[in-house]
Design an enzyme around this catalytic site. Sequence first.
Site, PDB file in Angstrom:
ATOM      1  N   GLU A 213       8.466  -9.560   5.902  1.00 40.65           N
ATOM      2  CA  GLU A 213       9.296  -8.428   6.271  1.00 40.65           C
ATOM      3  C   GLU A 213       8.982  -8.071   7.718  1.00 40.65           C
ATOM      4  O   GLU A 213       7.821  -7.898   8.079  1.00 40.65           O
ATOM      5  CB  GLU A 213       8.993  -7.241   5.342  1.00 40.65           C
ATOM      6  CG  GLU A 213       9.880  -6.051   5.571  1.00 40.65           C
ATOM      7  CD  GLU A 213       9.616  -4.903   4.569  1.00 40.65           C
ATOM      8  OE1 GLU A 213       8.765  -5.076   3.677  1.00 40.65           O
ATOM      9  OE2 GLU A 213      10.261  -3.863   4.718  1.00 40.65           O
TER      10      GLU A 213
ATOM     11  N   ASP B 196       8.288   6.568   7.828  1.00 36.35           N
ATOM     12  CA  ASP B 196       7.034   5.854   8.031  1.00 36.35           C
ATOM     13  C   ASP B 196       5.863   6.785   8.286  1.00 36.35           C
ATOM     14  O   ASP B 196       5.993   7.824   8.925  1.00 36.35           O
ATOM     15  CB  ASP B 196       7.169   4.887   9.207  1.00 36.35           C
ATOM     16  CG  ASP B 196       7.946   3.641   8.806  1.00 36.35           C
ATOM     17  OD1 ASP B 196       7.509   2.957   7.860  1.00 36.35           O
ATOM     18  OD2 ASP B 196       8.994   3.361   9.429  1.00 36.35           O
TER      19      ASP B 196
END
Lengths: 264, 396
Positions: A48, A59
Site C-alpha cells: 500500500e 491519520d
Amino acid sequence: MSRFETLKELVAGGGKLLVPFFTGCYPDGDTFVELLLAAQSAGADALEVGIPFSDPSADGPIIQAASQKTLEAGTTVDSIMACVKRARERGLALPLLYMTYYNPILHRGGEKFSREAIASGADGVLVVDLPPEEAEEFAPIARANGLDTIFLIAPTTPEERYPLVLSRCSGFLYVVSVTGVTGGKEAAVDTVGAMTGKLKDMTDLPVLAGFGVNNAASAKAISTAADGVIVGSAIMKLVGEAGPADAPAKVAAFIQGLRAALDG
Amino acid sequence: MDQVMPKGHFGQFGGQYVAETLMPALAELEGALDQAMADNSFREEFRALLADYVGRPTPLTLASRLSGELGINLYLKREDLCHTGAHKINNTLGQVLLAKRMGKKRIIAETGAGQHGVATATAAALMGFECIVYMGEEDVKRQAPNVERMHLLGAEVVPVTSGSRTLKDAMNEAIRQWVTHVDTTFYIIGSVAGPHPYPAMVREFQRVIGDETKAQCIAKLGKLPEAIIACIGGGSNAMGIFTAFLDDPVELVAVEAEGEGYDTGKHAAAIRAGKVGVLHGQKSYLLQDDDGQVIEAHSVSAGLDYPGVGPQVAYLAESGRLTVMSVTDDEALKAFHRLALAEGILPALESSHALAVIDQVAKRLKPGSDVVLNLSGRGDKDLATVLSIIEEGGGR
Ligand SMILES: Cc1ncc(COP(=O)(O)O)c(C=O)c1O
C-alpha cells in the site's frame, strides 16, 4: 486481470496476508523504491502506497509527519507514480494500491488519475475520505480503467451498511480494526472478529485488517480474525528513525518478523 | 426554501466526504437534528436561550453619519451585541442543546480566532459539558486573550502543531479526535461548513439573524432593503442573514478576504481564486495548488483565514444569486477606523471587511436605498492586531 486476484489464491491456500504501507517518496524517492523492493523480498503479499495530502484528517501523528515531510521535499502524485514505475521495472511483482484522500484525485480528474495509476503499475486505489455514497462518480471510472476500488468497514459501521460498501469494493475489503485514526489505539482482535464474523458469508473478497497493527504479536492475533493485516504506522516510524541508508534493511527485518509470526 | 438536495448536496457542492468511521455518526446526527427541529420543546428551549441568554433580538441600528456621507440608509445588524461579542454563540447554543438531547458527554470544537472556541466554551459551561477546543499553535500565540477566556470558562485548549498550525489544521485535529471518541463526543463545527448535515444545521441555527432583520425592516421601513452585505469566512454570518431573503428581490453581497492582494497569492478568496475541491468533509471552492494540495489562506482577520467556503455559499455564488466581492487587509482596516470614528462602534476585523465595500455598493444603488450590513462581531478581540498595525504606521 488485477494482480489483487492472486490474493484470493493465497487465502484459499490457508495463507495469512501481509500488506505493508509506505508513504510515497518518503524519506526520498530512491529509498522509497528500495523499501518497496525490500518489502517484497522480506515476504510481503501486497503493498500500500500513500499519496500524501496536506490535510490528512484520518491519520495519526506518524503518517501525518511522513506526509508533511515528503510534501515539503517536493513530492507530487507524478513523482510517486514515477517511483512505483521504477520499482516495477526492477522486478516488483506484488499487487499494489494507492491510498490517498479525494482532493488530489478530484483535482487531477478521476479519469486521468486512474489511467496514470494503471500506467505506473498500480492495481488498486483506496480513498479514505470517499465513502461509497460519494464514490458514485469516481469508483466506476477507476474500475473501468482497471483499478480495483478498495473500501473500508469500520467498527462503527452498522451491518445494514455492509452490502453498500461491498457493492463498491473490489480487490480486497479493508476492515478498520479500531475506532480511530492510523497508528493510534492498539488493534483489538474482538473488534475485528465481530466484523469479519458477519462478513464471512457476505463476500469472497479477502478481508484484511489495518489501523493499530503495530508488531508481530498484534499481527498474529489480528490475523486469527481476518485474512491478513495491513501495517502502516509501525513501519513508517521505523523508516523515520532509521534514516535513508539503513531503512530498507531495518524494514526488511521487521517485515520478516511479521511474516514469521503470521506463518508460525 | 430548503436548499439541501439529496444527500446534503447543494448542486455540485456539499456531501459527506469523511472516513467510513464517521458515516454512522453523521447519520445519527442527522436523525437527531430532524427530530429536534420537529420538536416544539426543542425549538422553544433554543428560542428562550437566544432571548434571555444571548440578548436577542439584536438591534438594527441606522448608521446615521455614514448614511449621510453615502447618500443611502445604512443599517447595522448588531450581532456584536450578542453575548460573547459575535454571532457564533447562536450556533453553539443550538448544537450544545442537540448534544444534550443526544446524550453526548463531551464537546469538542476547532477554532481559529478563538471566537467560535469562546462561544463553544460558553455554551458548554452553561449546560455543564466537558469542552475541549483544538487551536493551531500559531493562533494560540496570536489570540492569547481568547485562549485565556476559554480557560476561564473551563475549557481545555489543545494547541495543534501539525501542518500550518492554523484553523484548517485545528479542524483536521478535531476530526481525528471525533473519529477516535465518536461514541461519546459531539463535534461542534463553527461555520456552515463540513460534512452534511453541518452546513444546513448551522444555517438553521443562524438564520435567526435574517429572520429578525426581515421583521425589523418591515417594521421600520415598511419594505425590504435593496441590499444586504456580509463577510465570508466559512459563511455562517452570511447564510445567517441571507437565508430569509433568498427568494426576495434583495441583492446579497458576500465579501471575501483578499489579504495582501489577489496577485500576491496571500489571501483567503476561495470563491474568486479557488477550484472545486474536497476538504473537511465537504466539496466546495478550495484554495489549492497544481497537485491538489491545500494552500494556506492569509488574512489580517483570523476568522476569515480559511482556504475554503461553505458549500451552500459556493452554490449560491456559482448560480449568480450572490454578488461576490473581495477586500484587502488595508481596506478592512480603514473600514474598522471609519466605523469607530463615525458611529462609535469598534467592529470585528471580519465585519470590517463587509463594511469596506459600502462605497462601491452605495454607488450602484439609487440614492436613499436601504442597505443592511451584518455587523457579525465586536472588535475588542482585534485590538492587539489593530494596535500593532498602527504602530507599524499602517491601516489608517
Ligand atoms: C465576528 C466574526 N465574523 C465573521 C466570522 C467568519 O465566520 P463566518 O463566515 O462563518 O461567519 C468570524 C469567525 O470567527 C467572526 O468571529
